[in-house]
Design an enzyme around this catalytic site. Structure first.
Site, PDB file in Angstrom:
ATOM      1  N   ASP A  91       6.134  23.814  70.785  1.00 52.29           N
ATOM      2  CA  ASP A  91       6.422  24.391  71.997  1.00 52.29           C
ATOM      3  C   ASP A  91       6.576  24.341  73.437  1.00 52.29           C
ATOM      4  O   ASP A  91       4.921  24.015  74.265  1.00 52.29           O
ATOM      5  CB  ASP A  91       6.180  26.278  71.656  1.00 52.29           C
ATOM      6  CG  ASP A  91       7.379  27.001  70.295  1.00 52.29           C
ATOM      7  OD1 ASP A  91       8.535  26.140  69.804  1.00 52.29           O
ATOM      8  OD2 ASP A  91       6.659  27.765  69.640  1.00 52.29           O
ATOM      9  N   LYS A 121       9.645  21.785  70.739  1.00 49.44           N
ATOM     10  CA  LYS A 121      10.483  22.521  70.435  1.00 49.44           C
ATOM     11  C   LYS A 121      10.435  23.074  71.003  1.00 49.44           C
ATOM     12  O   LYS A 121       9.825  23.774  72.473  1.00 49.44           O
ATOM     13  CB  LYS A 121      10.014  23.173  68.821  1.00 49.44           C
ATOM     14  CG  LYS A 121      10.705  25.020  68.856  1.00 49.44           C
ATOM     15  CD  LYS A 121      10.437  25.020  67.049  1.00 49.44           C
ATOM     16  CE  LYS A 121       9.333  26.089  67.254  1.00 49.44           C
ATOM     17  NZ  LYS A 121       9.732  27.684  68.511  1.00 49.44           N
ATOM     18  N   GLU A 123      13.356  26.919  72.300  1.00 52.66           N
ATOM     19  CA  GLU A 123      14.720  27.845  71.738  1.00 52.66           C
ATOM     20  C   GLU A 123      15.627  27.894  72.566  1.00 52.66           C
ATOM     21  O   GLU A 123      16.378  26.907  73.768  1.00 52.66           O
ATOM     22  CB  GLU A 123      14.149  28.990  72.243  1.00 52.66           C
ATOM     23  CG  GLU A 123      12.695  29.354  71.481  1.00 52.66           C
ATOM     24  CD  GLU A 123      12.609  30.987  71.898  1.00 52.66           C
ATOM     25  OE1 GLU A 123      12.854  31.924  72.477  1.00 52.66           O
ATOM     26  OE2 GLU A 123      11.107  30.963  71.492  1.00 52.66           O
ATOM     27  N   GLU A 190      15.055  31.717  62.958  1.00 55.97           N
ATOM     28  CA  GLU A 190      14.461  33.208  62.625  1.00 55.97           C
ATOM     29  C   GLU A 190      14.955  34.025  62.879  1.00 55.97           C
ATOM     30  O   GLU A 190      16.255  34.347  62.945  1.00 55.97           O
ATOM     31  CB  GLU A 190      13.190  32.746  63.944  1.00 55.97           C
ATOM     32  CG  GLU A 190      12.415  33.650  64.373  1.00 55.97           C
ATOM     33  CD  GLU A 190      11.387  33.895  65.012  1.00 55.97           C
ATOM     34  OE1 GLU A 190      11.265  32.667  65.546  1.00 55.97           O
ATOM     35  OE2 GLU A 190      10.706  34.640  64.965  1.00 55.97           O
TER      36      GLU A 190
HETATM   37  O1  KIV Z   1       5.783  30.286  68.421  1.00 55.11           O
HETATM   38  C1  KIV Z   1       5.373  30.194  66.787  1.00 55.11           C
HETATM   39  O2  KIV Z   1       4.677  30.826  66.017  1.00 55.11           O
HETATM   40  C2  KIV Z   1       6.843  29.950  65.817  1.00 55.11           C
HETATM   41  C3  KIV Z   1       7.622  29.813  65.195  1.00 55.11           C
HETATM   42  C4  KIV Z   1       8.110  32.047  64.071  1.00 55.11           C
HETATM   43  C5  KIV Z   1       8.976  29.147  64.226  1.00 55.11           C
HETATM   44  O3  KIV Z   1       8.074  29.672  67.578  1.00 55.11           O
END
Ligand code: KIV
Length: 272
Positions: A91, A121, A123, A190
């Site tokens: 992330d 990843k 958002e 989500e």
């Molecule tokens: O940070 C995380 O764990 C997530 C998942 C909930 C997809 O983004």
């Protein structure tokens, strides 16, 4: 090794796309440290997400906002050292990409260079498209994330189901198409209605991985500590607990305390 593990020797962004084409469901879990990542990888998971949920689960923050890029890189490099097969996605934390696409690219380069992970990843929908495109110019694969996007919790105000109203559902579908067109290799959805998630998964060719998004998507993701039953208070409807590790660890620690106090531990054989 489990017979349900897919054939891929090393899971890549191409492999997960092939899984969607073949109708094989994609399994994804979070991990944040070397030991658990090694267990999860050996057990046959396809994708490991070094999620910014580390902010909650590992650091005890109320939201995902406080975790820093340096901290994400620390978690990601610990995970990468353990993983032999899974695709490792990291992330981009809050504040490391929203400023502009140049910032998004340099944060992504730091993650890839300093942790050895395989993809990032982020958002958001149409508002992050130029960043997705710029990151891709450096050859870094990007996974999208729509629906409940925890980095925007103060905008939403709650963690309830997203896109129940038609206007928000339409925006979500159009964002998913834009992310696909921009070149995302996969998309996380989500906490949205299962019917909408199914529609998205059927409308785009990249894999859609759901958390609280029903069964008719291309794969599922859960937070590891939640599915192992380590986090007690968090109990959303979509969470299936496979263990009650919270109770098991408590019982083990209680036994240890008792054994130390009673001088039962260590015994003759447990000393030099
Ligand atoms: O940070 C995380 O764990 C997530 C998942 C909930 C997809 O983004």
């Amino acid at each position: 090794m489990s017979s349900v593990k897919s054939d891929f020797k090393r899971v890549t962004t191409n492999s997960v796309q092939e899984m969607k084409r073949k109708g094989e469901k994609i399994s994804m879990l979070t991990a944040y440290d070397y030991t658990l990542a090694g267990i999860v990888d050996s057990a046959g998971i396809d994708v490991i997400l070094v999620g910014d949920s580390a902010s909650n689960v590992m650091a005890g923050h109320e939201t995902t906002l406080p975790i820093t890029l340096d901290q994400m890189i620390y978690h990601a490099s610990s995970v990468v050292r353990a993983v032999k097969r899974a695709l490792v996605v990291v992330d981009l934390p809050f504040g490391s990409y929203q400023g502009n696409s140049k910032e998004a690219l340099s944060s992504s380069i730091r993650i890839m260079k300093e942790s050895g992970a395989h993809a990032v990843k982020m958002e958001g929908g149409v508002e992050v498209i130029t960043s997705v495109e710029r990151i891709l110019t450096a050859g870094i694969p990007v996974m999208g994330h729509l629906g409940l996007t925890p980095q925007s919790i103060y905008k939403f105000g709650t963690y309830t189901v997203r896109a129940k109203e038609e206007a928000e559902a339409e925006k979500l579908l159009s964002d998913a198409r834009e992310l696909e067109q921009a070149g995302c290799f996969a998309l996380v959805l989500e906490k949205i209605p299962a019917k909408l998630a199914q529609k998205v998964a059927e409308s785009i060719s990249i894999p859609v991985i759901g958390i609280g998004a029903g069964a008719e998507v291309d794969g599922q993701v859960l937070v590891l500590h939640d599915m192992l039953g380590m986090t007690k208070e968090f109990s959303p409807r979509f969470l299936r607990r496979y263990l009650d590790l919270n109770s098991e660890i408590s019982a083990a620690v209680e036994s240890y305390v008792k054994d130390v106090k009673s001088r039962d531990f260590p015994n003759e054989k447990e000393q030099y």
